[in-house]
Design a protein around this motif. Structure first.
Motif, PDB file in Angstrom:
ATOM      1  N   MET B   1      20.041 -11.339 -18.818  1.00 28.98           N
ATOM      2  CA  MET B   1      18.902 -12.118 -19.317  1.00 28.98           C
ATOM      3  C   MET B   1      18.544 -11.739 -20.739  1.00 28.98           C
ATOM      4  O   MET B   1      17.409 -11.903 -21.167  1.00 28.98           O
ATOM      5  N   SER B   2      19.536 -11.180 -21.440  1.00 28.13           N
ATOM      6  CA  SER B   2      19.226 -10.776 -22.806  1.00 28.13           C
ATOM      7  C   SER B   2      18.903 -11.978 -23.666  1.00 28.13           C
ATOM      8  O   SER B   2      18.193 -11.864 -24.652  1.00 28.13           O
ATOM      9  N   ASN B   3      19.431 -13.129 -23.270  1.00 24.81           N
ATOM     10  CA  ASN B   3      19.117 -14.340 -24.021  1.00 24.81           C
ATOM     11  C   ASN B   3      17.647 -14.658 -23.979  1.00 24.81           C
ATOM     12  O   ASN B   3      17.083 -15.152 -24.946  1.00 24.81           O
ATOM     13  N   ILE B   4      17.016 -14.385 -22.838  1.00 26.63           N
ATOM     14  CA  ILE B   4      15.582 -14.644 -22.745  1.00 26.63           C
ATOM     15  C   ILE B   4      14.844 -13.714 -23.708  1.00 26.63           C
ATOM     16  O   ILE B   4      13.907 -14.122 -24.397  1.00 26.63           O
ATOM     17  N   LEU B   5      15.282 -12.473 -23.766  1.00 28.12           N
ATOM     18  CA  LEU B   5      14.664 -11.542 -24.710  1.00 28.12           C
ATOM     19  C   LEU B   5      14.848 -12.037 -26.132  1.00 28.12           C
ATOM     20  O   LEU B   5      13.940 -11.965 -26.960  1.00 28.12           O
ATOM     21  N   LYS B   6      16.049 -12.524 -26.428  1.00 26.45           N
ATOM     22  CA  LYS B   6      16.294 -13.018 -27.782  1.00 26.45           C
ATOM     23  C   LYS B   6      15.388 -14.202 -28.071  1.00 26.45           C
ATOM     24  O   LYS B   6      14.880 -14.345 -29.187  1.00 26.45           O
ATOM     25  N   SER B   7      15.196 -15.042 -27.066  1.00 30.03           N
ATOM     26  CA  SER B   7      14.321 -16.196 -27.257  1.00 30.03           C
ATOM     27  C   SER B   7      12.902 -15.728 -27.537  1.00 30.03           C
ATOM     28  O   SER B   7      12.211 -16.274 -28.391  1.00 30.03           O
ATOM     29  N   ILE B   8      12.475 -14.699 -26.823  1.00 33.63           N
ATOM     30  CA  ILE B   8      11.121 -14.180 -27.051  1.00 33.63           C
ATOM     31  C   ILE B   8      11.015 -13.631 -28.465  1.00 33.63           C
ATOM     32  O   ILE B   8      10.031 -13.863 -29.174  1.00 33.63           O
ATOM     33  N   LYS B   9      12.050 -12.899 -28.878  1.00 37.02           N
ATOM     34  CA  LYS B   9      12.029 -12.341 -30.227  1.00 37.02           C
ATOM     35  C   LYS B   9      11.953 -13.459 -31.266  1.00 37.02           C
ATOM     36  O   LYS B   9      11.247 -13.352 -32.264  1.00 37.02           O
ATOM     37  N   LEU B  10      12.677 -14.524 -31.001  1.00 36.86           N
ATOM     38  CA  LEU B  10      12.646 -15.647 -31.930  1.00 36.86           C
ATOM     39  C   LEU B  10      11.259 -16.270 -31.964  1.00 36.86           C
ATOM     40  O   LEU B  10      10.749 -16.597 -33.033  1.00 36.86           O
ATOM     41  N   ASP B  11      10.652 -16.408 -30.784  1.00 32.00           N
ATOM     42  CA  ASP B  11       9.281 -16.925 -30.737  1.00 32.00           C
ATOM     43  C   ASP B  11       8.369 -16.081 -31.608  1.00 32.00           C
ATOM     44  O   ASP B  11       7.544 -16.583 -32.362  1.00 32.00           O
ATOM     45  N   HIS B  12       8.551 -14.765 -31.478  1.00 36.24           N
ATOM     46  CA  HIS B  12       7.717 -13.852 -32.265  1.00 36.24           C
ATOM     47  C   HIS B  12       7.935 -14.092 -33.756  1.00 36.24           C
ATOM     48  O   HIS B  12       7.003 -14.179 -34.541  1.00 36.24           O
ATOM     49  N   ASN B  13       9.210 -14.209 -34.155  1.00 34.02           N
ATOM     50  CA  ASN B  13       9.510 -14.454 -35.559  1.00 34.02           C
ATOM     51  C   ASN B  13       8.891 -15.760 -36.048  1.00 34.02           C
ATOM     52  O   ASN B  13       8.484 -15.865 -37.200  1.00 34.02           O
ATOM     53  N   ILE B  14       8.873 -16.725 -35.146  1.00 35.92           N
ATOM     54  CA  ILE B  14       8.332 -18.017 -35.556  1.00 35.92           C
ATOM     55  C   ILE B  14       6.815 -17.960 -35.679  1.00 35.92           C
ATOM     56  O   ILE B  14       6.225 -18.532 -36.584  1.00 35.92           O
ATOM     57  N   MET B  15       6.206 -17.233 -34.760  1.00 33.61           N
ATOM     58  CA  MET B  15       4.740 -17.241 -34.717  1.00 33.61           C
ATOM     59  C   MET B  15       4.096 -16.265 -35.666  1.00 33.61           C
ATOM     60  O   MET B  15       2.897 -16.348 -35.915  1.00 33.61           O
ATOM     61  N   LYS B  16       4.858 -15.306 -36.170  1.00 29.06           N
ATOM     62  CA  LYS B  16       4.172 -14.155 -36.768  1.00 29.06           C
ATOM     63  C   LYS B  16       3.302 -14.518 -37.956  1.00 29.06           C
ATOM     64  O   LYS B  16       2.329 -13.823 -38.229  1.00 29.06           O
ATOM     65  N   SER B  17       3.622 -15.630 -38.617  1.00 27.18           N
ATOM     66  CA  SER B  17       2.751 -15.978 -39.723  1.00 27.18           C
ATOM     67  C   SER B  17       1.372 -16.401 -39.237  1.00 27.18           C
ATOM     68  O   SER B  17       0.430 -16.432 -40.001  1.00 27.18           O
ATOM     69  N   ARG B  18       1.269 -16.756 -37.972  1.00 28.93           N
ATOM     70  CA  ARG B  18      -0.022 -17.228 -37.482  1.00 28.93           C
ATOM     71  C   ARG B  18      -0.825 -16.132 -36.791  1.00 28.93           C
ATOM     72  O   ARG B  18      -1.896 -16.388 -36.266  1.00 28.93           O
ATOM     73  N   TYR B  19      -0.289 -14.937 -36.709  1.00 28.65           N
ATOM     74  CA  TYR B  19      -1.006 -13.880 -35.998  1.00 28.65           C
ATOM     75  C   TYR B  19      -2.418 -13.644 -36.537  1.00 28.65           C
ATOM     76  O   TYR B  19      -3.333 -13.374 -35.764  1.00 28.65           O
ATOM     77  N   PRO B  20      -2.642 -13.731 -37.844  1.00 26.99           N
ATOM     78  CA  PRO B  20      -4.008 -13.512 -38.334  1.00 26.99           C
ATOM     79  C   PRO B  20      -5.036 -14.418 -37.665  1.00 26.99           C
ATOM     80  O   PRO B  20      -6.211 -14.084 -37.638  1.00 26.99           O
ATOM     81  N   MET B  21      -4.586 -15.541 -37.097  1.00 31.57           N
ATOM     82  CA  MET B  21      -5.557 -16.437 -36.478  1.00 31.57           C
ATOM     83  C   MET B  21      -6.255 -15.803 -35.282  1.00 31.57           C
ATOM     84  O   MET B  21      -7.326 -16.244 -34.885  1.00 31.57           O
ATOM     85  N   PHE B  22      -5.620 -14.804 -34.704  1.00 31.26           N
ATOM     86  CA  PHE B  22      -6.225 -14.212 -33.511  1.00 31.26           C
ATOM     87  C   PHE B  22      -7.521 -13.485 -33.822  1.00 31.26           C
ATOM     88  O   PHE B  22      -8.293 -13.182 -32.916  1.00 31.26           O
ATOM     89  N   ILE B  23      -7.707 -13.207 -35.102  1.00 27.30           N
ATOM     90  CA  ILE B  23      -8.961 -12.541 -35.486  1.00 27.30           C
ATOM     91  C   ILE B  23     -10.162 -13.369 -35.033  1.00 27.30           C
ATOM     92  O   ILE B  23     -11.191 -12.821 -34.638  1.00 27.30           O
ATOM     93  N   ILE B  24      -9.975 -14.692 -35.054  1.00 23.39           N
ATOM     94  CA  ILE B  24     -11.080 -15.573 -34.648  1.00 23.39           C
ATOM     95  C   ILE B  24     -11.578 -15.178 -33.267  1.00 23.39           C
ATOM     96  O   ILE B  24     -12.780 -15.071 -33.016  1.00 23.39           O
ATOM     97  N   GLY B  25     -10.617 -14.939 -32.374  1.00 23.84           N
ATOM     98  CA  GLY B  25     -10.988 -14.582 -31.008  1.00 23.84           C
ATOM     99  C   GLY B  25     -11.813 -13.305 -30.972  1.00 23.84           C
ATOM    100  O   GLY B  25     -12.828 -13.218 -30.276  1.00 23.84           O
ATOM    101  N   TYR B  26     -11.370 -12.320 -31.741  1.00 25.31           N
ATOM    102  CA  TYR B  26     -12.092 -11.052 -31.716  1.00 25.31           C
ATOM    103  C   TYR B  26     -13.483 -11.201 -32.296  1.00 25.31           C
ATOM    104  O   TYR B  26     -14.448 -10.613 -31.799  1.00 25.31           O
ATOM    105  N   VAL B  27     -13.575 -12.002 -33.338  1.00 25.05           N
ATOM    106  CA  VAL B  27     -14.892 -12.201 -33.954  1.00 25.05           C
ATOM    107  C   VAL B  27     -15.855 -12.836 -32.958  1.00 25.05           C
ATOM    108  O   VAL B  27     -16.962 -12.347 -32.721  1.00 25.05           O
ATOM    109  N   LEU B  28     -15.386 -13.940 -32.362  1.00 25.03           N
ATOM    110  CA  LEU B  28     -16.220 -14.636 -31.390  1.00 25.03           C
ATOM    111  C   LEU B  28     -16.551 -13.730 -30.212  1.00 25.03           C
ATOM    112  O   LEU B  28     -17.671 -13.736 -29.694  1.00 25.03           O
ATOM    113  N   GLY B  29     -15.540 -12.959 -29.807  1.00 26.50           N
ATOM    114  CA  GLY B  29     -15.759 -12.078 -28.674  1.00 26.50           C
ATOM    115  C   GLY B  29     -16.832 -11.042 -28.970  1.00 26.50           C
ATOM    116  O   GLY B  29     -17.720 -10.792 -28.141  1.00 26.50           O
TER     117      GLY B  29
END
Lengths: 287, 566, 143
Positions: B1-29
């Motif tokens: 199932m290493s392909n699934i791991l690779k897919s997850i890693k790719l997801d991470h690479n794709i999303m990482k520019s948006r990680y700062p958005m999570f700050i919104i959650g912490y602020v509201l929280g």
């Protein structure tokens, strides 16, 4: 296994368009130009090869393996360049490699770096900041960095200036020089293919008009031109894509039908463009 | 199932520019935590906010033509889907953990907030809610373009969350306990339910997404080639119906051991056989005819039973015995038909959503049924049954369904039946597996059954989360699977002929199922004067009732048009 | 127009092969290649035993189709001008082979036919034509 691509009786229908019994083969080590109008079915065929959409019937074999059952194995050795870049635009050139290289067992970082530097692509620039030509070169660098045995190009040169197009053709002819790699080059800019293509597959409204060597294609047809009185009924039957004006007529004729032509009629070797235009005009004329 | 791991890693690479958005959650929280003086709510908000942010992935996907990237990479579609779900869950969980830890620290320092049990409850409810959001929204994103869907997909959830939040705070709902929750004393149970249900939802949604993303495949052939009818399956079905009749007779005679042993497997096996024939029937008839056919052949007999046969029988026996009439319009044994109809409609709905996808035939190596797979399935069934019986215990009827404690078994056996059709298991399951199943079933009965039922006071084994219930679930799952395998292989080996008598019986078996109750009741009333040893009388009853039932079924089917339904 | 003026390295040393492809000549590219290779052989630019660029090398350098160069080479081989040694490459055949000699003789005949036709139009008597030939031969003896 001598064929890089082998397609038999491929069919796929959509609401307003369908591919009908597409069959052609690309032997290993050669370049095939996949030519047709916009909307003729080139991109659909490529998507079917890549199993991005599912076919209704028919067989697709890549390197002798079924493209659906052995999809993973095949894709290790395929690389694709589309007309539009398919990397995340916030990635830097460096990050593109990081994201992609884990998927390919034959990835060579050294090759990638070589291509990046020879294409003069800046490592630190983001994808969205690259020009169109540089984007295409980036896709190309990625495509050529994992020893892909089959390169598929889907309209890669649309939007490129002639200098970039010429560079691309030079790169491609060097790539297949070892005889182990094959290229499927789909385009509607046929001048790119006039010299470099070994095989041509002509697709028109979802049907294959011709598939074979480019040399044979150019020898199988002639452009005929003559005065208005030279247009016999027999000629009208056989000619493809007939155009007439007050000065005369022109059209495409299979070379086999040239024997009985009047000597005033001028014949000449067609360009691929002219063949394409003629068949799209003269849909009802041939089988 | 290493392909699934690779897919997850790719997801991470794709999303990482948006990680700062999570700050919104912490602020509201943080804001909400301060407002409500309860840090744990802050953690909840973080989790809930981070969920739609995982949907951002699909927005990037759409903007950057990533379907082409995924078309090129050597990744299988389902690997991408599974990877996406795992990635989304990880994001939410990681954020939740960080937030929860922070909340605990703050709560510890300021001595404010709620007890750990309550916190755990809220957290598991929050996790469940988040899983619900993902489970509903992701298939939509997989099927449709993000830009068209995202407005509609997230809004309802926010509304629900806000409303529930306000409501529970205002009325302190958790302090009031409904009857069922009396038994939920342990907070761990609550957590288990919350997390367990959430994960189950995610898994189901993942399956749906995989199915949606596969789309149409090349046409497949039905596994059942004409002329190769599985007579042993028909005979097995006949035998199950006979057992049903015996079961009802047994109830009259009070043969409890026999009843319980039967109960553990026989309806499940009927569901398995029904499930086996469903996909082929659907594909032969197409959705419209399939629907009509099921409503006709399952719905009408049910209606006839409930509104004609049942009242007649109840009234008639009242006249004879003067015993009080219970429910005139009772469902009785037709609950099976109703549940089967629901399952079939569910299958129809599934096939319609997944757009008439003919599932893969065994192209290449057919996936054989092996002991490890069977064992794994059995264990899963044990867990599901045990969990189910916490709220729906054995033997307590719910809405005229007498044995909903077995719902996990019924549903899973139905699904297994469909799978068996696709993979031709009925024909290929090895005889040795059947023998092994029988041996294990007997062993389980000898060891586990008494342990569950007789140890400890009262009827702890019927459910509500006791360990006896777990052992009981273990027993009846092993027994059901083992006996089913044994019966299938046995019938296949010895009773596969298409003999006339066998075919006669199997043709009338469904009719017998529908009409046997009044037949039994009146026959027993006729015999009630007879004094005999119980078992002897039971034997006599069997010998008399069965032929009469089949005879009457035969007569009924002679009426024109009836044989189209029954 | 594509000019091939590329050094091709072999064991003996560097040499230069001159092939010019005209895109607009109307003649198929493989024909052009054939002709120019033959010319190079006849005019001693290519000597016997010399190795030619491989089919793929030539195609890559000229940026033309491999099928085209393959055809050109196989035609040349059939006509006896080059020899394909498996694993080693294509070599120029010895010039005194039968087929080459035939080709050269035919070339001479063609040249004569052109001259005779022109003489007819100019109404030049045969005797004077032969005289012209003799004096040209004597003049060009030691070319």
């Amino acid at each position: 296994m001598n064929n890089a691509i082998e397609i038999q009786n491929l069919c796929k229908s959509f609401k307003d368009f369908s591919l009908n019994n597409i069959s052609f083969s690309l032997p290993m080590g050669y370049i095939m130009g996949f030519v047709g109008q916009n909307g003729a079915g080139k991109t659909t065929t490529i998507q079917l090869i890549l199993n991005m959409i599912n076919r209704d019937s028919g067989k697709i074999k890549i390197f002798g393996l079924d493209n659906v059952q052995d999809e993973q194995r095949i894709k290790q050795d395929i690389a694709v360049v589309f007309d539009d870049i398919y990397f995340v635009d916030s990635w830097k050139v460096r990050e593109v490699e990081t994201a992609i290289k884990g998927f390919y067992s034959n990835w060579s970082s050294k090759l990638f770096d070589q291509y990046i530097s020879s294409f003069h692509l800046p490592m630190e620039k983001k994808v969205k900041e690259l020009s169109r030509g540089m984007k295409m070169k980036l896709m190309l660098a990625v495509a050529m960095s994992h020893e892909a045995k089959l390169l598929i190009f889907d309209e890669p040169t649309s939007g490129l200036d002639p200098v970039a197009r010429d560079e691309l053709l030079g790169i491609l002819s060097k790539y297949i020089a070892d005889g182990q790699k094959s290229i499927l080059f789909s385009t509607h800019i046929t001048s790119d293919l006039e010299k470099i293509a070994d095989y041509i597959t002509l697709i028109d409204h979802g049907n294959i008009f011709y598939s074979g060597t480019k040399d044979d294609l150019l020898e199988s047809f002639c452009i005929v031109r003559g005065g208005p009185h030279d247009l016999t009924d027999e000629l009208k039957k056989n000619i493809i894509g007939l155009t007439t004006n007050i000065a005369g007529f022109a059209g495409l004729l299979p070379t086999s039908k040239i024997k009985n032509l009047a000597p005033e009629i001028v014949t000449e070797t067609p360009s691929i463009d002219e063949i394409l235009i003629s068949i799209s005009k003269g849909e009802g004329n041939h089988e | 199932m290493s392909n699934i791991l690779k897919s997850i890693k790719l997801d991470h690479n794709i999303m990482k520019s948006r990680y700062p958005m999570f700050i919104i959650g912490y602020v509201l929280g943080t804001f909400l935590a301060v407002l409500s003086k309860t840090p744990i709510f802050g953690a909840l908000i973080v989790m809930v906010i981070s969920t739609p942010l995982t949907g951002q992935y699909f927005s990037i996907y759409e903007k950057n033509n990533l379907e082409k990237l995924y078309g090129v990479l050597p990744l299988r579609k389902f690997e991408v889907v599974i990877g996406r779900y795992i990635y989304a869950s990880c994001i939410v969980v990681i954020n939740g953990i960080i937030a929860a830890v922070l909340a605990y620290i703050v709560s510890f320092l300021t001595n404010k907030g709620m007890s750990s049990t309550e916190s755990l409850t809220y957290l598991s409810a929050g996790f469940f809610y988040v899983c619900l959001m993902i489970a509903v929204v992701f298939p939509l994103y997989f099927k449709f373009a993000f830009s068209k869907v995202y407005i509609f997909s997230n809004l309802p959830f926010y509304l629900i969350f806000i409303l529930t939040f306000v409501f529970t705070r205002k009325t302190n709902l958790l302090q009031q306990t409904s009857p069922g929750f009396q038994y939920l004393t342990s907070s761990l149970t609550i957590a288990a339910i919350g997390f367990g249900l959430g994960l189950i939802l995610l898994a189901l949604s993942c399956l749906l997404s995989c199915a949606l993303i596969e789309g149409n495949r090349a046409a497949s052939l039905p596994a059942e080639t004409p002329g190769k009818r599985l007579y042993f399956a028909d005979n097995l079905r006949t035998w199950m119906v006979i057992l049903v009749v015996l079961q009802h007779l047994g109830e009259i005679f009070g043969l409890y051991l026999f009843l319980m042993l039967n109960q553990a497997y026989f309806m499940g096996l009927l569901f398995l056989l029904a499930g086996y024939f469903t996909p082929g029937s659907y594909e032969r008839k197409g959705p419209g005819t399939f629907l009509k056919d099921r409503l006709l052949r399952l719905g009408i007999p049910t209606l006839v039973y409930v509104f004609i046969i049942s009242p007649l029988e109840k009234w008639g026996s009242h006249q004879i015995t003067q015993k009080p009439i219970g429910n005139l319009f009772a469902l009785d044994q037709m609950w099976f038909v109703v549940m089967l109809l629901v399952f079939d409609l569910g299958y129809l709905a599934w096939r319609t959503i997944v757009k008439n996808r003919p599932e893969r035939l065994a192209d290449g190596a057919p996936k054989k049924l092996t002991f490890p797979k069977v064992a794994l399935f059995t264990l899963a069934l044990v867990a599901a049954s045990y969990l189910l019986r916490i709220v729906m215990p054995y033997g307590i009827p719910v809405l005229e369904f007498p044995s909903l404690g077995y719902l996990a078994q019924y549903l899973s056996f139905f699904l297994i039946g469909m799978l068996a059709f696709r993979r031709d298991w009925l024909r290929t399951v090895p005889g040795s597996l059947g023998q092994l199943g029988f041996v294990l079933a007997v062993l389980a009965t000898v060891i586990l059954f008494p342990t569950a039922v007789f140890i400890g006071s009262g009827s702890k084994w019927i459910g509500y989360g006791s360990w006896q219930s777990a052992v009981f679930a273990l027993w009846d799952s092993i027994f059901a699977v083992g006996i089913s395998l044994a019966l299938i292989t046995f019938f296949r080996r010895f009773l596969d002929g298409g003999k006339k008598f066998g075919r006669f019986l199997s043709q009338h078996s469904f009719a017998v199922y529908v009409i046997h109750v009044p037949v039994i009741v009146f026959l027993m009333l006729a015999l009630r004067g007879l004094q005999m040893a119980t078992l002897l009388k039971f034997g006599l009853a069997v010998v008399v009732c069965l032929p009469v039932c089949f005879g009457i079924a035969w007569l009924i089917r002679k009426i024109p048009y009836v044989n189209r339904i029954l | 127009m594509n000019t091939l003026r590329t050094p091709f390295f072999c064991e003996e040393g560097d040499y230069i092969l001159r092939i010019i492809i005209r895109n607009t000549s109307g003649k198929p590219i493989y024909e052009q290649i054939k002709e120019q290779v033959k010319e190079a052989i006849f005019s001693d630019e290519l000597n016997e035993g010399e190795v030619l660029p491989s089919i793929r090398q030539l195609a890559s350098e000229l940026k033309i189709s491999v099928v085209t160069t393959t055809r050109a080479y196989s035609d040349l081989e059939q006509e006896g001008f080059i020899v394909n040694v498996q694993g080693k490459g294509c070599f120029v055949s010895p010039k005194d082979s039968e087929l080459v000699r035939e080709q050269l003789l035919r070339k001479i005949e063609d040249g004569f036919a052109v001259a005779i036709k022109a003489a007819k139009i100019a109404k030049l008597p045969h005797k004077e034509l032969l005289q012209m030939l003799k004096s040209m031969l004597e003049g060009n003896q030691y070319e």
